[in-house]
Design a protein around this motif. Structure first.
Motif, mmCIF file in Angstrom:
data_model
loop_
_atom_site.group_PDB
_atom_site.id
_atom_site.type_symbol
_atom_site.label_atom_id
_atom_site.label_comp_id
_atom_site.label_asym_id
_atom_site.label_seq_id
_atom_site.Cartn_x
_atom_site.Cartn_y
_atom_site.Cartn_z
ATOM 1 N N VAL A 35 -2.478 0.609 -8.032
ATOM 2 C CA VAL A 35 -1.429 -0.020 -7.862
ATOM 3 C C VAL A 35 -0.441 0.881 -8.484
ATOM 4 N N VAL A 36 -0.735 1.418 -9.673
ATOM 5 C CA VAL A 36 0.175 2.472 -10.520
ATOM 6 C C VAL A 36 0.502 3.557 -9.481
ATOM 7 N N ALA A 37 -0.747 4.296 -8.934
ATOM 8 C CA ALA A 37 -0.537 5.244 -8.105
ATOM 9 C C ALA A 37 0.313 4.918 -6.811
ATOM 10 N N GLU A 38 0.129 4.016 -6.193
ATOM 11 C CA GLU A 38 0.947 3.385 -5.032
ATOM 12 C C GLU A 38 2.321 3.201 -5.440
ATOM 13 N N VAL A 39 2.765 2.787 -6.637
ATOM 14 C CA VAL A 39 4.021 2.778 -7.146
ATOM 15 C C VAL A 39 4.704 4.222 -7.144
ATOM 16 N N PHE A 40 3.865 5.212 -7.878
ATOM 17 C CA PHE A 40 4.354 6.544 -7.920
ATOM 18 C C PHE A 40 4.481 7.357 -6.744
ATOM 19 N N TRP A 44 7.926 8.850 -5.443
ATOM 20 C CA TRP A 44 7.885 10.299 -4.819
ATOM 21 C C TRP A 44 8.423 10.296 -3.580
ATOM 22 N N ARG A 45 8.228 9.389 -2.655
ATOM 23 C CA ARG A 45 8.775 9.359 -1.328
ATOM 24 C C ARG A 45 10.189 9.313 -1.212
#
Length: 182
Positions: A35-40, A44-45
């Motif tokens: 989830v944290v990876a998806e948030v960042f 980024w995008r």
């Protein structure tokens, strides 16, 4: 390192721990990293959308949406598992010739419909949208969509030969068509 990379790196280093804790309080430990990876990834995008003075609340908002999407995905998987579990055991040796013929007839009849008829039927039957939801997807009023759906169903029944002396075929086709929404 270009400006965007530097800006993202600073954002990540400054707020990663806070976002990690926010997510950890809401999901099991094994899912936090994803989830944290998806948030960042979203950060980024959409780096240009991150507000300069209040990045952390913005990241929390993104995390909330990611968690919501994750929960929705989990519910869909659970619903699918329940539907599959409720299906009759197909491993029992039974002659399914009538069912196969009926499915083939429906596929051929469906293929003969216009693209517009196919789309409204797909939205209601395959995507399981209500008429109101299908209307939104098609950019139409609910009444227009309901009328299109009614006409598409009628044309499908005509293609199946349900009208008139095709009553025996109608009985076979009806179960397949019962999922075509109301």
């Amino acid at each position: 390192m270009d400006v965007a990379e530097k800006q993202f790196t600073e954002l990540y280093e400054r707020h990663h721990g806070d976002v990690w804790r926010y997510v950890a309080r809401r999901v099991g430990r094994s899912d936090v990293g994803d989830v944290v990876a998806e948030v960042f990834l979203v950060a980024w995008r959409r780096l240009s959308d991150v507000p300069a003075g209040s990045a952390l609340p913005w990241l929390y908002g993104v995390a909330r949406l990611v968690l919501s999407n994750e929960a929705r995905g989990q519910r869909r998987w659970q619903e699918l598992a329940l539907r599959v579990a409720a299906e009759p055991d197909r491993s029992i040796s039974v002659d399914h010739a009538d069912e196969v013929v009926s499915q083939r007839d429906v596929a051929v009849a469906f293929g003969r419909l216009s693209a517009a008829d196919q789309e409204v039927l797909r939205l209601v039957a395959w995507e399981r949208l209500s008429v109101a939801e299908a209307a939104v997807a098609l950019g139409q009023s609910r009444a227009t969509c309901a009328m299109r759906l009614m006409r598409a169903r009628r044309r499908l029944r005509m293609q199946l030969g349900v009208v008139g002396d095709g009553a025996q075929r109608a009985t076979r086709a009806t179960p397949s068509m019962s999922n075509w929404g109301a």
